[in-house]
Design a protein around this motif. Structure first.
Motif, PDB file in Angstrom:
ATOM      1  N   ALA A  73       0.844  -1.187   0.000  1.00 15.57           N
ATOM      2  CA  ALA A  73       0.000   0.000   0.000  1.00 15.57           C
ATOM      3  C   ALA A  73       0.880   1.238   0.000  1.00 15.57           C
ATOM      4  O   ALA A  73       2.063   1.179   0.349  1.00 15.57           O
ATOM      5  CB  ALA A  73      -0.921   0.012   1.221  1.00 15.57           C
ATOM      6  N   VAL A  74       0.288   2.359  -0.397  1.00 14.36           N
ATOM      7  CA  VAL A  74       1.007   3.624  -0.369  1.00 14.36           C
ATOM      8  C   VAL A  74       0.303   4.593   0.576  1.00 14.36           C
ATOM      9  O   VAL A  74      -0.916   4.534   0.757  1.00 14.36           O
ATOM     10  CB  VAL A  74       1.127   4.262  -1.773  1.00 14.36           C
ATOM     11  CG1 VAL A  74       2.013   3.424  -2.671  1.00 14.36           C
ATOM     12  CG2 VAL A  74      -0.237   4.469  -2.412  1.00 14.36           C
ATOM     13  N   ALA A  75       1.098   5.458   1.183  1.00 17.74           N
ATOM     14  CA  ALA A  75       0.579   6.509   2.046  1.00 17.74           C
ATOM     15  C   ALA A  75       1.365   7.781   1.761  1.00 17.74           C
ATOM     16  O   ALA A  75       2.594   7.743   1.675  1.00 17.74           O
ATOM     17  CB  ALA A  75       0.714   6.124   3.515  1.00 17.74           C
ATOM     18  N   ASP A  76       0.652   8.890   1.590  1.00 21.32           N
ATOM     19  CA  ASP A  76       1.287  10.185   1.375  1.00 21.32           C
ATOM     20  C   ASP A  76       1.346  10.915   2.705  1.00 21.32           C
ATOM     21  O   ASP A  76       0.317  11.209   3.319  1.00 21.32           O
ATOM     22  CB  ASP A  76       0.513  10.997   0.337  1.00 21.32           C
ATOM     23  CG  ASP A  76       0.646  10.403  -1.063  1.00 21.32           C
ATOM     24  OD1 ASP A  76       1.785  10.122  -1.471  1.00 21.32           O
ATOM     25  OD2 ASP A  76      -0.385  10.192  -1.722  1.00 21.32           O
ATOM     26  N   LEU A  77       2.560  11.228   3.153  1.00 17.39           N
ATOM     27  CA  LEU A  77       2.791  11.759   4.489  1.00 17.39           C
ATOM     28  C   LEU A  77       3.691  12.977   4.419  1.00 17.39           C
ATOM     29  O   LEU A  77       4.881  12.843   4.102  1.00 17.39           O
ATOM     30  CB  LEU A  77       3.451  10.693   5.370  1.00 17.39           C
ATOM     31  CG  LEU A  77       2.704   9.358   5.487  1.00 17.39           C
ATOM     32  CD1 LEU A  77       3.651   8.279   5.977  1.00 17.39           C
ATOM     33  CD2 LEU A  77       1.529   9.497   6.425  1.00 17.39           C
ATOM     34  N   ASP A  78       3.136  14.147   4.695  1.00 23.33           N
ATOM     35  CA  ASP A  78       3.959  15.353   4.792  1.00 23.33           C
ATOM     36  C   ASP A  78       4.870  15.539   3.588  1.00 23.33           C
ATOM     37  O   ASP A  78       6.062  15.843   3.716  1.00 23.33           O
ATOM     38  CB  ASP A  78       4.805  15.326   6.072  1.00 23.33           C
ATOM     39  CG  ASP A  78       3.956  15.121   7.316  1.00 23.33           C
ATOM     40  OD1 ASP A  78       2.869  15.699   7.370  1.00 23.33           O
ATOM     41  OD2 ASP A  78       4.389  14.377   8.211  1.00 23.33           O
ATOM     42  N   GLY A  79       4.335  15.313   2.415  1.00 25.29           N
ATOM     43  CA  GLY A  79       5.122  15.498   1.207  1.00 25.29           C
ATOM     44  C   GLY A  79       5.998  14.325   0.858  1.00 25.29           C
ATOM     45  O   GLY A  79       6.714  14.362  -0.149  1.00 25.29           O
TER      46      GLY A  79
ATOM     47  N   LEU B  61       4.304   0.661   1.762  1.00 27.25           N
ATOM     48  CA  LEU B  61       4.330  -0.187   2.944  1.00 27.25           C
ATOM     49  C   LEU B  61       4.068  -1.640   2.559  1.00 27.25           C
ATOM     50  O   LEU B  61       3.170  -1.924   1.754  1.00 27.25           O
ATOM     51  CB  LEU B  61       3.267   0.253   3.961  1.00 27.25           C
ATOM     52  CG  LEU B  61       3.393   1.640   4.584  1.00 27.25           C
ATOM     53  CD1 LEU B  61       2.712   2.688   3.706  1.00 27.25           C
ATOM     54  CD2 LEU B  61       2.781   1.679   5.979  1.00 27.25           C
ATOM     55  N   VAL B  62       4.834  -2.536   3.155  1.00 30.76           N
ATOM     56  CA  VAL B  62       4.626  -3.972   3.002  1.00 30.76           C
ATOM     57  C   VAL B  62       4.817  -4.611   4.378  1.00 30.76           C
ATOM     58  O   VAL B  62       5.385  -4.008   5.291  1.00 30.76           O
ATOM     59  CB  VAL B  62       5.601  -4.607   1.989  1.00 30.76           C
ATOM     60  CG1 VAL B  62       5.429  -4.020   0.607  1.00 30.76           C
ATOM     61  CG2 VAL B  62       7.047  -4.487   2.458  1.00 30.76           C
TER      62      VAL B  62
ATOM     63  N   ILE C  46       8.747   0.257  -5.561  1.00 34.31           N
ATOM     64  CA  ILE C  46       9.271   1.591  -5.266  1.00 34.31           C
ATOM     65  C   ILE C  46       9.212   2.468  -6.508  1.00 34.31           C
ATOM     66  O   ILE C  46       8.786   3.631  -6.455  1.00 34.31           O
ATOM     67  CB  ILE C  46      10.713   1.482  -4.733  1.00 34.31           C
ATOM     68  CG1 ILE C  46      10.713   0.823  -3.352  1.00 34.31           C
ATOM     69  CG2 ILE C  46      11.389   2.848  -4.672  1.00 34.31           C
ATOM     70  CD1 ILE C  46      12.083   0.377  -2.882  1.00 34.31           C
ATOM     71  N   ALA C  47       9.602   1.904  -7.650  1.00 38.02           N
ATOM     72  CA  ALA C  47       9.599   2.672  -8.900  1.00 38.02           C
ATOM     73  C   ALA C  47       8.184   2.961  -9.367  1.00 38.02           C
ATOM     74  O   ALA C  47       7.857   4.095  -9.755  1.00 38.02           O
ATOM     75  CB  ALA C  47      10.367   1.898  -9.974  1.00 38.02           C
ATOM     76  N   GLU C  48       7.320   1.952  -9.330  1.00 35.30           N
ATOM     77  CA  GLU C  48       5.966   2.103  -9.871  1.00 35.30           C
ATOM     78  C   GLU C  48       5.118   3.073  -9.054  1.00 35.30           C
ATOM     79  O   GLU C  48       4.236   3.745  -9.604  1.00 35.30           O
ATOM     80  CB  GLU C  48       5.282   0.738  -9.930  1.00 35.30           C
ATOM     81  CG  GLU C  48       5.878  -0.195 -10.981  1.00 35.30           C
ATOM     82  CD  GLU C  48       5.422  -1.628 -10.799  1.00 35.30           C
ATOM     83  OE1 GLU C  48       4.521  -1.863  -9.945  1.00 35.30           O
ATOM     84  OE2 GLU C  48       5.950  -2.516 -11.496  1.00 35.30           O
ATOM     85  N   THR C  49       5.352   3.133  -7.747  1.00 33.64           N
ATOM     86  CA  THR C  49       4.566   4.028  -6.891  1.00 33.64           C
ATOM     87  C   THR C  49       5.236   5.376  -6.692  1.00 33.64           C
ATOM     88  O   THR C  49       4.676   6.246  -6.012  1.00 33.64           O
ATOM     89  CB  THR C  49       4.343   3.381  -5.505  1.00 33.64           C
ATOM     90  OG1 THR C  49       5.610   3.137  -4.879  1.00 33.64           O
ATOM     91  CG2 THR C  49       3.566   2.076  -5.636  1.00 33.64           C
ATOM     92  N   ASP C  50       6.431   5.559  -7.265  1.00 29.13           N
ATOM     93  CA  ASP C  50       7.202   6.788  -7.102  1.00 29.13           C
ATOM     94  C   ASP C  50       7.410   7.093  -5.621  1.00 29.13           C
ATOM     95  O   ASP C  50       7.274   8.229  -5.159  1.00 29.13           O
ATOM     96  CB  ASP C  50       6.489   7.956  -7.798  1.00 29.13           C
ATOM     97  CG  ASP C  50       7.404   9.151  -8.010  1.00 29.13           C
ATOM     98  OD1 ASP C  50       8.637   8.964  -8.071  1.00 29.13           O
ATOM     99  OD2 ASP C  50       6.888  10.289  -8.094  1.00 29.13           O
TER     100      ASP C  50
END
Length: 256
Positions: A13-19, A24-25, A59-63
């Motif tokens: 999953a991805v989380a956007d945190l403070d820029g 996460l895995v 990492i690459a695919e989710t930037d």
């Protein structure tokens, strides 16, 4: 409000945190083939390279700007050595050549934090917050009672359980699939004291991650009588939906 969004088709999953964007895995269990050979005499072809490439591709695919592992980066319980240590060194190097890496210590990670202290940001077994409040995400592995401070988060992410669902078809065939569990957290049941004063006014969402490693087994959450592993489950998750990795919503996990 923090959002934790699964990557479709992946146990991540991805989380956007403070820029900063984090991917996460949970439950990578690097060295599992070495462990199974040592523990049970089971010989399996190594998928070391595939696991490493999948993490780097995510990492690459989710930037992503950071990789967060929700515990059990390693498989064998004890300080890593031999082939497992070599796999961990290669994996950690491949990731940290790209982005910083945070490890939430799991029950299989004894000695990992010390062995890779110069390479990893480490959060202890009781978990912690990533990002600033408001909008922080709580992270823990799930093998022990978490820090009550995680209740200040909008979303709490946990591993350890390796949730799976057993699906049956009309002719009696069945298969087992890795799954996500998501629902409102009963905050009093999430703390060791069980004190009603710990109940949060705005309860966080609890996200139970599927295992990244498909060979690590798991809890069949929709099978009656199946015991959960985390000390706060299932009572801290009185209602939750199950989702397959492809995003299919199965509804209440108890009724799947």
């Amino acid at each position: 409000m923090a959002r934790v969004e699964p990557v479709v088709g992946e146990p991540a999953a991805v989380a956007d945190l403070d820029g900063e964007r984090a991917v996460l895995v949970a439950d990578v269990h690097a060295g599992i083939e070495v462990g199974l050979r040592y523990e049970r005499g089971v010989e399996l072809d190594s998928r070391t390279g595939e696991r490493r490439e999948r993490l780097c591709d995510l990492i690459a695919e989710t930037d992503a700007d950071r990789l967060v592992v929700l515990g059990d980066l390693a498989h064998r319980i004890g300080a890593p050595d031999g082939d497992e240590r070599e796999e961990l060194e290669t994996l950690v190097r491949a990731v940290t050549d790209r982005v910083p890496m945070t490890l939430v210590e799991g029950n299989h990670d004894a000695g990992v934090a010390e062995a890779f202290a110069d390479d990893l940001d480490v959060i202890g077994p009781e978990g912690g917050l990533i990002g600033d409040s408001p909008g922080a995400v709580g992270v823990c592995h799930g093998h022990t009672w978490p820090d009550p401070g995680l209740l200040d988060a909008d979303v709490v992410c946990t591993g350890h359980e390796h949730p799976q669902v057993r699906l049956e078809d009309a002719v009696g065939g069945s298969r087992v699939e890795r799954a996500w569990l998501r629902g409102e957290l009963d905050s009093a049941a999430f703390t060791e004291s069980g004190d009603e004063s710990d109940r949060a006014a705005d309860a966080p969402e609890l996200v139970v991650f599927p295992a990244f490693n498909e060979r690590s087994g798991g809890t069949w959450v929709n099978v009656e009588g199946q015991s959960f592993l985390a000390p706060y489950l299932p009572v801290a998750l009185p209602a939750a939906d199950a989702y397959l990795l492809d995003g299919t919503r199965l509804g209440d996990y108890r009724r799947v």
